[in-house]
Design a protein around this motif. Structure first.
Motif, PDB file in Angstrom:
ATOM      1  N   TRP A  98       0.832  -1.204   0.000  1.00 21.34           N
ATOM      2  CA  TRP A  98       0.000   0.000   0.000  1.00 21.34           C
ATOM      3  C   TRP A  98       0.869   1.258   0.000  1.00 21.34           C
ATOM      4  N   ALA A  99       0.393   2.280  -0.698  1.00 18.58           N
ATOM      5  CA  ALA A  99       1.065   3.578  -0.673  1.00 18.58           C
ATOM      6  C   ALA A  99       1.022   4.165   0.730  1.00 18.58           C
ATOM      7  N   ASP A 100       2.085   4.849   1.116  1.00  8.97           N
ATOM      8  CA  ASP A 100       2.200   5.451   2.444  1.00  8.97           C
ATOM      9  C   ASP A 100       1.974   6.955   2.366  1.00  8.97           C
ATOM     10  N   ILE A 101       1.252   7.480   3.358  1.00 10.28           N
ATOM     11  CA  ILE A 101       1.086   8.932   3.461  1.00 10.28           C
ATOM     12  C   ILE A 101       2.460   9.573   3.657  1.00 10.28           C
ATOM     13  N   GLY A 102       2.730  10.629   2.903  1.00 12.11           N
ATOM     14  CA  GLY A 102       3.994  11.349   3.053  1.00 12.11           C
ATOM     15  C   GLY A 102       5.091  10.904   2.108  1.00 12.11           C
ATOM     16  N   LEU A 103       4.881   9.791   1.393  1.00 15.62           N
ATOM     17  CA  LEU A 103       5.882   9.307   0.444  1.00 15.62           C
ATOM     18  C   LEU A 103       5.331   9.397  -0.974  1.00 15.62           C
ATOM     19  N   THR A 104       6.193   9.711  -1.926  1.00 13.60           N
ATOM     20  CA  THR A 104       5.805   9.696  -3.324  1.00 13.60           C
ATOM     21  C   THR A 104       5.699   8.247  -3.788  1.00 13.60           C
ATOM     22  N   PRO A 105       5.008   7.993  -4.926  1.00 10.77           N
ATOM     23  CA  PRO A 105       4.944   6.622  -5.431  1.00 10.77           C
ATOM     24  C   PRO A 105       6.326   5.977  -5.622  1.00 10.77           C
ATOM     25  N   SER A 106       7.272   6.727  -6.174  1.00  6.98           N
ATOM     26  CA  SER A 106       8.600   6.148  -6.383  1.00  6.98           C
ATOM     27  C   SER A 106       9.298   5.857  -5.056  1.00  6.98           C
ATOM     28  N   GLU A 107       9.092   6.701  -4.054  1.00  8.24           N
ATOM     29  CA  GLU A 107       9.680   6.447  -2.735  1.00  8.24           C
ATOM     30  C   GLU A 107       9.092   5.185  -2.106  1.00  8.24           C
ATOM     31  N   VAL A 108       7.796   4.959  -2.316  1.00 10.26           N
ATOM     32  CA  VAL A 108       7.170   3.735  -1.807  1.00 10.26           C
ATOM     33  C   VAL A 108       7.778   2.514  -2.491  1.00 10.26           C
ATOM     34  N   ALA A 109       7.947   2.572  -3.817  1.00 11.38           N
ATOM     35  CA  ALA A 109       8.530   1.448  -4.552  1.00 11.38           C
ATOM     36  C   ALA A 109       9.923   1.127  -4.034  1.00 11.38           C
ATOM     37  N   PRO A 138      -8.368 -11.930  -7.701  1.00 11.76           N
ATOM     38  CA  PRO A 138      -9.504 -12.396  -6.898  1.00 11.76           C
ATOM     39  C   PRO A 138     -10.338 -11.200  -6.440  1.00 11.76           C
ATOM     40  N   PRO A 139     -11.619 -11.401  -6.140  1.00  5.33           N
ATOM     41  CA  PRO A 139     -12.459 -10.291  -5.668  1.00  5.33           C
ATOM     42  C   PRO A 139     -11.870  -9.627  -4.427  1.00  5.33           C
ATOM     43  N   SER A 140     -11.998  -8.310  -4.351  1.00 11.49           N
ATOM     44  CA  SER A 140     -11.511  -7.543  -3.205  1.00 11.49           C
ATOM     45  C   SER A 140     -12.595  -6.600  -2.735  1.00 11.49           C
ATOM     46  N   SER A 141     -12.718  -6.437  -1.427  1.00 11.16           N
ATOM     47  CA  SER A 141     -13.708  -5.505  -0.896  1.00 11.16           C
ATOM     48  C   SER A 141     -13.276  -4.054  -1.080  1.00 11.16           C
ATOM     49  N   TYR A 142     -11.996  -3.844  -1.417  1.00 11.74           N
ATOM     50  CA  TYR A 142     -11.499  -2.495  -1.661  1.00 11.74           C
ATOM     51  C   TYR A 142     -11.480  -2.209  -3.162  1.00 11.74           C
ATOM     52  N   HIS A 143     -11.687  -0.943  -3.514  1.00 11.49           N
ATOM     53  CA  HIS A 143     -11.446  -0.506  -4.885  1.00 11.49           C
ATOM     54  C   HIS A 143      -9.990  -0.063  -4.932  1.00 11.49           C
ATOM     55  N   VAL A 144      -9.188  -0.721  -5.787  1.00 13.57           N
ATOM     56  CA  VAL A 144      -7.735  -0.547  -5.740  1.00 13.57           C
ATOM     57  C   VAL A 144      -7.183  -0.108  -7.092  1.00 13.57           C
ATOM     58  N   TYR A 145      -6.348   0.925  -7.077  1.00 18.92           N
ATOM     59  CA  TYR A 145      -5.519   1.273  -8.218  1.00 18.92           C
ATOM     60  C   TYR A 145      -4.137   0.678  -7.978  1.00 18.92           C
ATOM     61  N   LYS A 146      -3.573   0.052  -9.014  1.00 16.06           N
ATOM     62  CA  LYS A 146      -2.256  -0.566  -8.897  1.00 16.06           C
ATOM     63  C   LYS A 146      -1.273   0.181  -9.793  1.00 16.06           C
ATOM     64  N   MET A 147      -0.146   0.600  -9.224  1.00 15.13           N
ATOM     65  CA  MET A 147       0.899   1.291  -9.967  1.00 15.13           C
ATOM     66  C   MET A 147       2.116   0.377 -10.072  1.00 15.13           C
ATOM     67  N   PHE A 148       2.649   0.238 -11.289  1.00 15.29           N
ATOM     68  CA  PHE A 148       3.838  -0.582 -11.534  1.00 15.29           C
ATOM     69  C   PHE A 148       4.978   0.358 -11.924  1.00 15.29           C
TER      70      PHE A 148
END
Length: 205
Positions: A98-109, A138-148
């Motif tokens: 999961w993405a973290d508050i305070g970090l950019t997407p690249s920093e999370v990766a 598989p089905p998920s109860s969350y609506h999720v965006y995935k970044m690669f």
């Protein structure tokens, strides 16, 4: 890809969450709470999960409902892709979370790759932004965006993390059993396609 009942349940939950956040009228609040309970009932009916667990995970957030963001690091070495074995299901995935508050997407990766595989990397390119519902997860109860996000190794060495039990590189035709909640075979194939064709445009949706 996801069943209609799951999409309906998530939409009801989103409507209820927004209504409970912004409504002031006591009768409207009661109606939105009822809608939230209906969404929980739908999930309870269609899954094996306990209703209390579903309500805690699925219907306890406040504020305006937005998708969650899952970030996966794509790392190649000698034509093979880096993967980690997840403790949760014993299957393999691209390092990420999961993405973290305070970090950019690249920093999370970069952070997730270090924590889960031991390698130091630098982020070099966004490959794709995908809506999980449009792909064979598989089905998920969350609506999720995935970044690669493609990254390059600049140091470190293979090492297991708190959430992983093995680290390895795999050829495209020798993939291990995949943790499909995290990544699918078609997504791994997409990553290899970017390795072969680096000028391909960013994939979205």
């Amino acid at each position: 890809m996801e069943p209609k009942w799951l999409g309906w349940a998530k939409q009801l939950q989103s409507i209820a969450q927004a209504g409970l956040t912004y409504s002031k009228d006591v009768f409207d609040l009661e109606r939105f709470e009822l809608i939230r309970n209906i969404s929980v009932d739908i999930l309870t009916h269609h899954t094996d999960m306990d209703r209390t667990v579903i309500k805690d995970l699925f219907a306890s957030e406040t504020g305006y409902a937005t998708p969650k963001v899952d970030i996966r690091g794509v790392v190649f070495k000698e034509g093979k892709i880096l993967m980690v074995r997840e403790n949760m299901d014993g299957r393999w995935s691209l390092p990420g979370g999961w993405a973290d508050i305070g970090l950019t997407p690249s920093e999370v990766a970069v952070k997730e790759i270090k924590e889960e595989s031991g390698f130091d990397v630098k982020a070099v390119k966004l490959l794709a932004v995908m809506d999980m519902k449009c792909h064979p997860h598989p089905p998920s109860s969350y609506h999720v965006y995935k970044m690669f996000i493609q990254c390059e190794i600049i140091g470190g060495q293979a090492a297991e993390g708190v959430e992983t039990s093995a680290v390895a590189f795999f050829a495209e035709n020798q993939l291990p059993p995949l943790s499909t909640a995290r990544n699918t075979k078609s997504q791994i194939e997409m990553a290899f396609n970017y390795l072969k064709n680096p000028q391909e445009p960013i994939y979205f949706d």
